[in-house]
Design a protein around this motif. Structure first.
Motif, PDB file in Angstrom:
ATOM      1  N   ASP A  75       0.811  -1.442   0.107  1.00  0.00           N
ATOM      2  CA  ASP A  75      -0.298  -0.350   0.295  1.00  0.00           C
ATOM      3  C   ASP A  75       1.069   1.049   0.165  1.00  0.00           C
ATOM      4  OD1 ASP A  75      -2.056   1.865  -0.104  1.00  0.00           O
ATOM      5  OD2 ASP A  75      -2.524   1.240   2.643  1.00  0.00           O
ATOM      6  N   SER A  76       0.762   2.216  -0.787  1.00  0.00           N
ATOM      7  CA  SER A  76       0.979   2.915  -1.247  1.00  0.00           C
ATOM      8  C   SER A  76       1.077   4.613  -1.048  1.00  0.00           C
ATOM      9  CB  SER A  76       2.130   2.973  -2.203  1.00  0.00           C
ATOM     10  OG  SER A  76       2.067   3.101  -3.322  1.00  0.00           O
ATOM     11  N   LYS A  96       3.785   2.664   2.653  1.00  0.00           N
ATOM     12  CA  LYS A  96       2.622   2.714   3.514  1.00  0.00           C
ATOM     13  C   LYS A  96       3.211   1.049   4.017  1.00  0.00           C
ATOM     14  CE  LYS A  96      -1.387   4.302   2.553  1.00  0.00           C
ATOM     15  NZ  LYS A  96      -2.444   4.689   2.603  1.00  0.00           N
ATOM     16  N   GLN A  97       2.548   0.227   3.725  1.00  0.00           N
ATOM     17  CA  GLN A  97       2.451  -0.718   4.891  1.00  0.00           C
ATOM     18  C   GLN A  97       2.603  -2.221   3.099  1.00  0.00           C
ATOM     19  OE1 GLN A  97      -1.755  -1.484   5.500  1.00  0.00           O
ATOM     20  NE2 GLN A  97      -0.858  -2.804   7.702  1.00  0.00           N
ATOM     21  N   ASN A 114       2.086  -6.360   3.390  1.00  0.00           N
ATOM     22  CA  ASN A 114       2.067  -7.494   4.246  1.00  0.00           C
ATOM     23  C   ASN A 114       1.981  -8.798   2.771  1.00  0.00           C
ATOM     24  OD1 ASN A 114       0.650  -5.996   6.677  1.00  0.00           O
ATOM     25  ND2 ASN A 114      -1.185  -5.003   5.021  1.00  0.00           N
TER      26      ASN A 114
END
Length: 325
Positions: free
Chosen positions: A94-95, A202-203, A205
């Motif tokens: 996630d960006s 951002k994340q 996973n």
């Protein structure tokens, strides 16, 4: 006549005010304006687009239209997407991107009249392609840990490394990915009249199926470690128990030995006392012993003894001196 003149004057003032109102426009702070006339962009004497700065300006009423472009820093938050690593494994990233209009004229011409939705869609494609290219050169370990694989085994305590070398060795791979993506997208975004301010991940996973397998492996590893600790604990417990049992046996044996010694010493002392007492007054001693025997034989008061009255047991009954008949 005067009323007609006054009415005409009022109409003239109203029309003049209306035209004046439609001849003025305001470009607010943080925006740039582009004027179109009959649907075509107004250009200056050098055929360049006429970019209007913030403030109050004039235009031809009913003919000119003003397109306002927001030149402040804006954010594009991309939805989480799957990327393939160099190991052919999926990760979900996630960006977001910070961007700004740097060339309003180019931006207006390349985005169908300053269409922000179209501009963001073009940026999303380029961001996705750049990140996909960067992630495709890394392993999951490098992406998650943020370091190079060869740096994991290196010792930062080595005296040959100075602080600068350690800092370089510890450089985050995620930062490297973001910096490379910023360069790639920044170069291509110039053709849209856009400046890329920042690119951030951002994340990160793992897909659910991969996460489950990792959790299962972690659980198995922790169970193995727990079993090892439990077996070591049982081993140490058995050793402690055996040592305690041995100590108990030794102490009990020592206590019994001391008890037997004390009992023997007590019996010897009692025998000595008895012998000493007997030597001092044998008749009294014998009399007392007989009295104790009578007492012990007749404690309940209902005892029956079948004995010869002339036996030695009753000698003090017949004669206080203990003489037998």
């Amino acid at each position: 006549m005067k009323n007609n003149t006054l009415n005409l004057l009022l109409i003239f003032v109203f029309v003049l005010g209306f035209l004046g109102f439609n001849s003025l426009y305001v470009v607010t702070e943080g925006n740039k304006g582009i004027v179109t006339r009959f649907g075509k962009v107004v250009r200056d004497s050098e055929a360049h687009l006429n970019i209007v700065n913030p403030g109050l300006h004039f235009k031809m009423p009913f003919v000119d239209r003003v397109k306002s472009l927001d030149v402040r820093i804006q954010t594009i938050s991309s939805s989480a997407d799957r990327f393939v690593t160099s190991e052919k494994k999926d990760v979900i990233i996630d960006s977001y991107v910070k961007w700004q209009i740097s060339d309003p004229a180019t931006y207006y011409l390349t985005t169908a009249g300053g269409n922000k939705t179209q501009a963001e869609e073009l940026l999303r494609r380029r961001i996705n392609n750049s990140l996909r290219s960067q992630i495709g050169r890394l392993t999951i370990h490098e992406i998650v840990s943020g370091r190079n694989n060869h740096n994991d085994d290196a010792s930062v305590e080595d005296n040959d490394f100075d602080s600068v070398d350690v800092a370089v060795a510890s450089q985050s791979k995620r930062d490297e990915v973001m910096q490379n993506a910023l360069k790639d997208i920044g170069a291509s975004a110039k053709s849209l009249g856009i400046k890329i301010v920042d690119v951030r991940i951002k994340q990160i996973n793992l897909p659910p199926e991969v996460s489950n397998s990792i959790y299962q492996r972690m659980r198995a590893e922790r169970d193995a470690v727990a079993k090892l600790h439990r077996s070591q604990g049982r081993k140490e417990a058995e050793a402690i128990k055996a040592h305690a049992d041995r100590e108990v046996v030794v102490k009990i044996a020592e206590a019994e030995r001391q008890a037997r010694t004390l009992r023997g010493e007590g019996d010897a002392e009692a025998t000595r006392i008895y012998a000493t007492a007997y030597k001092q007054n044998p008749k009294l001693f014998e009399f007392l012993r007989s009295m104790d025997a009578y007492k012990n034989a007749m404690t309940s008061g209902k005892d029956t003894l079948v004995l010869d009255p002339n036996s030695e047991f009753f000698k003090y009954f017949n004669d206080i001196n203990g003489a037998l008949k």
